[in-house]
Design an enzyme around this catalytic site. Structure first.
Site, PDB file in Angstrom:
ATOM      1  N   GLU A  74      -3.492  -0.457   8.070  1.00 18.47           N
ATOM      2  CA  GLU A  74      -2.361  -0.068   8.914  1.00 18.47           C
ATOM      3  C   GLU A  74      -2.488  -0.750  10.274  1.00 18.47           C
ATOM      4  O   GLU A  74      -3.564  -0.747  10.874  1.00 18.47           O
ATOM      5  CB  GLU A  74      -2.300   1.445   9.171  1.00 18.47           C
ATOM      6  CG  GLU A  74      -1.850   2.257   7.990  1.00 18.47           C
ATOM      7  CD  GLU A  74      -1.746   3.745   8.296  1.00 18.47           C
ATOM      8  OE1 GLU A  74      -1.487   4.105   9.472  1.00 18.47           O
ATOM      9  OE2 GLU A  74      -1.930   4.535   7.367  1.00 18.47           O
ATOM     10  N   ASN A  89      -7.550   1.285   9.783  1.00 18.39           N
ATOM     11  CA  ASN A  89      -6.265   1.455  10.464  1.00 18.39           C
ATOM     12  C   ASN A  89      -6.524   1.274  11.952  1.00 18.39           C
ATOM     13  O   ASN A  89      -7.403   1.917  12.521  1.00 18.39           O
ATOM     14  CB  ASN A  89      -5.676   2.846  10.215  1.00 18.39           C
ATOM     15  CG  ASN A  89      -5.250   3.039   8.760  1.00 18.39           C
ATOM     16  OD1 ASN A  89      -5.278   2.106   7.962  1.00 18.39           O
ATOM     17  ND2 ASN A  89      -4.860   4.259   8.431  1.00 18.39           N
ATOM     18  N   ARG A 107       0.851  -1.191   0.000  1.00 15.91           N
ATOM     19  CA  ARG A 107       0.000   0.000   0.000  1.00 15.91           C
ATOM     20  C   ARG A 107       0.886   1.241   0.000  1.00 15.91           C
ATOM     21  O   ARG A 107       1.776   1.365   0.835  1.00 15.91           O
ATOM     22  CB  ARG A 107      -0.887   0.002   1.244  1.00 15.91           C
ATOM     23  CG  ARG A 107      -1.680   1.290   1.412  1.00 15.91           C
ATOM     24  CD  ARG A 107      -2.489   1.272   2.708  1.00 15.91           C
ATOM     25  NE  ARG A 107      -3.301   2.465   2.833  1.00 15.91           N
ATOM     26  CZ  ARG A 107      -3.243   3.328   3.867  1.00 15.91           C
ATOM     27  NH1 ARG A 107      -2.421   3.112   4.869  1.00 15.91           N
ATOM     28  NH2 ARG A 107      -4.006   4.394   3.876  1.00 15.91           N
ATOM     29  N   HIS A 140      -3.150  11.000   1.121  1.00 14.32           N
ATOM     30  CA  HIS A 140      -2.676  10.766   2.483  1.00 14.32           C
ATOM     31  C   HIS A 140      -2.132  12.107   2.995  1.00 14.32           C
ATOM     32  O   HIS A 140      -0.955  12.230   3.345  1.00 14.32           O
ATOM     33  CB  HIS A 140      -1.623   9.652   2.489  1.00 14.32           C
ATOM     34  CG  HIS A 140      -1.398   8.971   3.814  1.00 14.32           C
ATOM     35  ND1 HIS A 140      -1.541   7.620   4.007  1.00 14.32           N
ATOM     36  CD2 HIS A 140      -1.028   9.466   5.021  1.00 14.32           C
ATOM     37  CE1 HIS A 140      -1.256   7.294   5.275  1.00 14.32           C
ATOM     38  NE2 HIS A 140      -0.944   8.410   5.918  1.00 14.32           N
ATOM     39  N   TYR A 147      -4.430   0.731  15.787  1.00 13.27           N
ATOM     40  CA  TYR A 147      -3.197   0.644  16.566  1.00 13.27           C
ATOM     41  C   TYR A 147      -3.432   0.397  18.048  1.00 13.27           C
ATOM     42  O   TYR A 147      -2.662  -0.290  18.683  1.00 13.27           O
ATOM     43  CB  TYR A 147      -2.391   1.956  16.458  1.00 13.27           C
ATOM     44  CG  TYR A 147      -1.804   2.243  15.099  1.00 13.27           C
ATOM     45  CD1 TYR A 147      -0.494   1.899  14.795  1.00 13.27           C
ATOM     46  CD2 TYR A 147      -2.566   2.877  14.115  1.00 13.27           C
ATOM     47  CE1 TYR A 147       0.060   2.168  13.552  1.00 13.27           C
ATOM     48  CE2 TYR A 147      -2.017   3.147  12.870  1.00 13.27           C
ATOM     49  CZ  TYR A 147      -0.707   2.790  12.589  1.00 13.27           C
ATOM     50  OH  TYR A 147      -0.182   3.061  11.355  1.00 13.27           O
ATOM     51  N   GLU A 174      -7.651   8.272   6.738  1.00  9.28           N
ATOM     52  CA  GLU A 174      -8.000   8.858   8.040  1.00  9.28           C
ATOM     53  C   GLU A 174      -8.411  10.321   7.963  1.00  9.28           C
ATOM     54  O   GLU A 174      -7.726  11.190   8.534  1.00  9.28           O
ATOM     55  CB  GLU A 174      -6.807   8.713   9.002  1.00  9.28           C
ATOM     56  CG  GLU A 174      -6.393   7.293   9.280  1.00  9.28           C
ATOM     57  CD  GLU A 174      -5.187   7.213  10.235  1.00  9.28           C
ATOM     58  OE1 GLU A 174      -4.670   8.263  10.632  1.00  9.28           O
ATOM     59  OE2 GLU A 174      -4.777   6.084  10.577  1.00  9.28           O
TER      60      GLU A 174
HETATM   61  C1  GBH Z   1      -1.435   6.739  11.106  1.00  8.78           C
HETATM   62  O1  GBH Z   1      -2.297   7.489  11.930  1.00  8.78           O
HETATM   63  C2  GBH Z   1      -1.120   7.463   9.810  1.00  8.78           C
HETATM   64  O2  GBH Z   1      -2.042   7.086   8.796  1.00  8.78           O
HETATM   65  C3  GBH Z   1       0.296   7.229   9.314  1.00  8.78           C
HETATM   66  O3  GBH Z   1       0.607   8.164   8.316  1.00  8.78           O
HETATM   67  C4  GBH Z   1       1.256   7.293  10.469  1.00  8.78           C
HETATM   68  O4  GBH Z   1       2.589   7.179  10.059  1.00  8.78           O
HETATM   69  C5  GBH Z   1       0.883   6.190  11.428  1.00  8.78           C
HETATM   70  O5  GBH Z   1      -0.389   6.421  11.916  1.00  8.78           O
HETATM   71  C6  GBH Z   1       1.781   6.086  12.638  1.00  8.78           C
HETATM   72  O6  GBH Z   1       1.615   7.184  13.464  1.00  8.78           O
HETATM   73  O7  GBH Z   1       0.015  12.327  19.459  1.00  8.78           O
HETATM   74  O8  GBH Z   1      -1.817  13.801  19.956  1.00  8.78           O
HETATM   75  O9  GBH Z   1       0.012  14.594  18.588  1.00  8.78           O
HETATM   76  C7  GBH Z   1      -2.510   6.895  13.200  1.00  8.78           C
HETATM   77  C8  GBH Z   1      -3.130   7.809  14.201  1.00  8.78           C
HETATM   78  C9  GBH Z   1      -3.268  10.025  14.891  1.00  8.78           C
HETATM   79  C10 GBH Z   1      -1.365   8.775  15.511  1.00  8.78           C
HETATM   80  C11 GBH Z   1      -2.543  11.316  15.228  1.00  8.78           C
HETATM   81  C12 GBH Z   1      -0.625  10.046  15.864  1.00  8.78           C
HETATM   82  C13 GBH Z   1      -0.851  12.302  16.580  1.00  8.78           C
HETATM   83  C14 GBH Z   1      -1.654  13.013  17.583  1.00  8.78           C
HETATM   84  N1  GBH Z   1      -2.347   8.994  14.490  1.00  8.78           N
HETATM   85  N2  GBH Z   1      -1.565  11.062  16.259  1.00  8.78           N
HETATM   86  S1  GBH Z   1      -0.803  13.457  18.995  1.00  8.78           S
END
Ligand code: GBH
Length: 474
Positions: free
Chosen positions: A368, A307, A84, A129, A309, A174
């Protein structure tokens, strides 16, 4: 389930495709190569570098713009079934206008896709993205309704130019996260809702445009990618808090697209209306979807791009914000190096079951899932994370009948991790960012994943380490 070696092991379900993911700005570099235009992330990292860790940027990133053949070779050596990646809007349309298509930009993606096909790796391509043209940001970005049609024009060019080579498209990665964390405008609620509203409409318009103009000839699928966390109520019994948190995150755009009745989630409409009134607004901050938009948006995705996590603790806290939900961590939870990433494998199963229940068991493509670590290639933490999360997913498939068809690790490479820059590393492959050659070194996790894919068995981390140590010391 008995594995081949006789030890207790889980089989990878037949038909589940395993791959890895990246996104354009996070890996490509080549930010001004040839006629490429300036994206919001180019402008932001250059002009507001103090807001990025180590004042870094993605000017070179992994240099995948020049090293895509190496990336594909790494994917192939890992046995990945799909890859992807995303297309950079300004590499295709340097000034945003569909009249001016960059032949060099198109050539780059054709080469990348052809290289993948050479090795039988299926391309899964995201149109957007988060890296739209900076010129559009200057007239309001996603708060401006005109973005909807700019996005449709861009998507049409990409389908026309690359569509014969690609069978799986994602429109937006997202959208809510973009609007919540990375929207470059004033970050007020009204703007956030408007941003998501326009991204939702833009997604649906691109979906229908593809059906009308390309589906007959190209036979592809088009879907959206949503981030869905899992939530546990702090007191263990407040199921309502868990549901509100879900609907204000995942459900915000999943409900309009995947639910039977469409529209924003009922609880969200109600809560935002009440809170708007409480704050003295004359109408709800959440824009209304007309009945014709509701119908048009409903069903506008061929699969549920997921996605996932992490999980959070939640409790109700009236007037804290529109949802009235306070999120927190359980202090006993382990984390990745990213502060937000609580390691809760069971939460993955929960989310898959919630999606099955709420949206009538759609085909789910997990696009993801992964863990951040510090630099280094002995990433046992990542092996354990992937093993434990995949196990929960496989149980959700085999025991609960969840219709999961793809599983994708974030990320193929260590990447430019947005505001965290190069410190939080999600890669199966280590990248040396201190050297212009951007040397790639597969981590242990990529060897583990290779074994999982070729043996079609979810190999346990300790089993793998035993075999690995035995093999490396002969
Ligand atoms: C994904 O978002 C993204 O699609 C991808 O590009 C990215 O590399 C991957 O996660 C790993 O992070 O910590 O309060 O400043 C996942 C969700 C939402 C996680 C925003 C990080 C930052 C907010 N992301 N968050 S904060």
């Amino acid at each position: 389930l008995l594995g081949r070696s006789g030890v207790d092991m889980m089989e990878i379900p037949r038909g589940l495709s395993i791959g890895a993911s990246t996104s354009a700005y996070q890996v490509e570099g080549g930010w001004n190569a040839s006629d490429k235009g300036v994206s919001v992330w180019d402008a932001f990292t250059h002009e507001e570098s103090s807001l990025i860790k180590d004042r870094e940027n993605g000017d070179i990133a992994c240099d995948s713009y020049h090293k895509y053949q190496e990336d594909v070779a790494l994917a192939k050596n890992m046995g990945l079934q799909h890859y992807r990646f995303s297309v950079s809007w300004t590499r295709i349309l340097p000034n945003g206008s569909p009249e001016n298509v960059s032949r060099v930009g198109i050539r780059y993606y054709k080469n990348l896709i052809d290289e993948l096909h050479t090795y039988g790796i299926e391309p899964v391509v995201t149109l957007y993205h988060w890296d739209h043209p900076q010129s559009f940001e200057e007239v309001g970005g996603w708060a401006n309704d005109n973005m909807i049609d700019y996005f449709v024009e861009y998507a049409r060019v990409v389908f026309r130019e690359l569509g014969s080579r690609v069978k799986i498209w994602s429109t937006v990665n997202e959208p809510i996260i973009y609007c919540q964390f990375f929207d470059f405008g004033m970050n007020d609620d009204t703007r956030k809702y408007r941003c998501a509203h326009n991204l939702l409409k833009a997604h649906a318009k691109v979906y229908h445009m593809y059906q009308r103009e390309f589906k007959d000839r190209q036979h592809g699928q088009v879907g959206i990618v949503l981030l869905c966390h899992n939530y546990y109520s702090l007191n263990g019994i407040d199921a309502e808090a868990e549901d509100i948190a879900f609907e204000f995150g995942c459900g915000w755009l999943a409900n309009p697209i995947f639910s039977k009745d469409g529209d924003y989630p009922a609880v969200m409409k109600q809560k935002v209306a009440e809170e708007s009134k409480y704050q003295g607004f004359t109408k709800s901050k959440l824009p209304k979807l007309s009945s014709s938009w509701i119908e048009y948006i409903k069903g506008s995705s061929d699969y549920f791009g997921l996605n996932h996590y992490t999980s959070f603790m939640v409790e109700q806290h009236p007037h804290l914000n529109d949802s009235g939900i306070l999120k927190s961590d359980n202090p006993i939870w382990k984390k990745g190096v990213s502060d937000w990433l609580n390691i809760i494998p069971e939460g993955f199963g929960e989310v898959l079951r919630i999606i099955k229940e709420k949206y009538n068991n759609p085909p789910v493509y997990v696009l993801e899932n992964g863990l951040s670590t510090t630099a280094g290639i002995e990433d046992l933490d990542r092996i354990k994370f992937l093993h434990d999360y995949m196990k929960q997913m496989i149980m959700a498939i085999t025991h609960d009948g969840c219709n999961v068809q793809k599983y994708t690790v974030w990320s193929l490479l260590d990447t430019f991790e947005w505001k965290e820059a190069y410190r939080n590393r999600f890669g199966l492959v280590h990248v040396d960012f201190t050297n212009n050659r951007r040397m790639r070194t597969p981590k242990l996790s990529s060897k583990w994943l290779h074994e999982v894919i070729t043996q079609r068995q979810l190999i346990k981390p300790d089993e793998f380490m035993k075999q690995f140590r035995a093999a490396s010391y002969v």
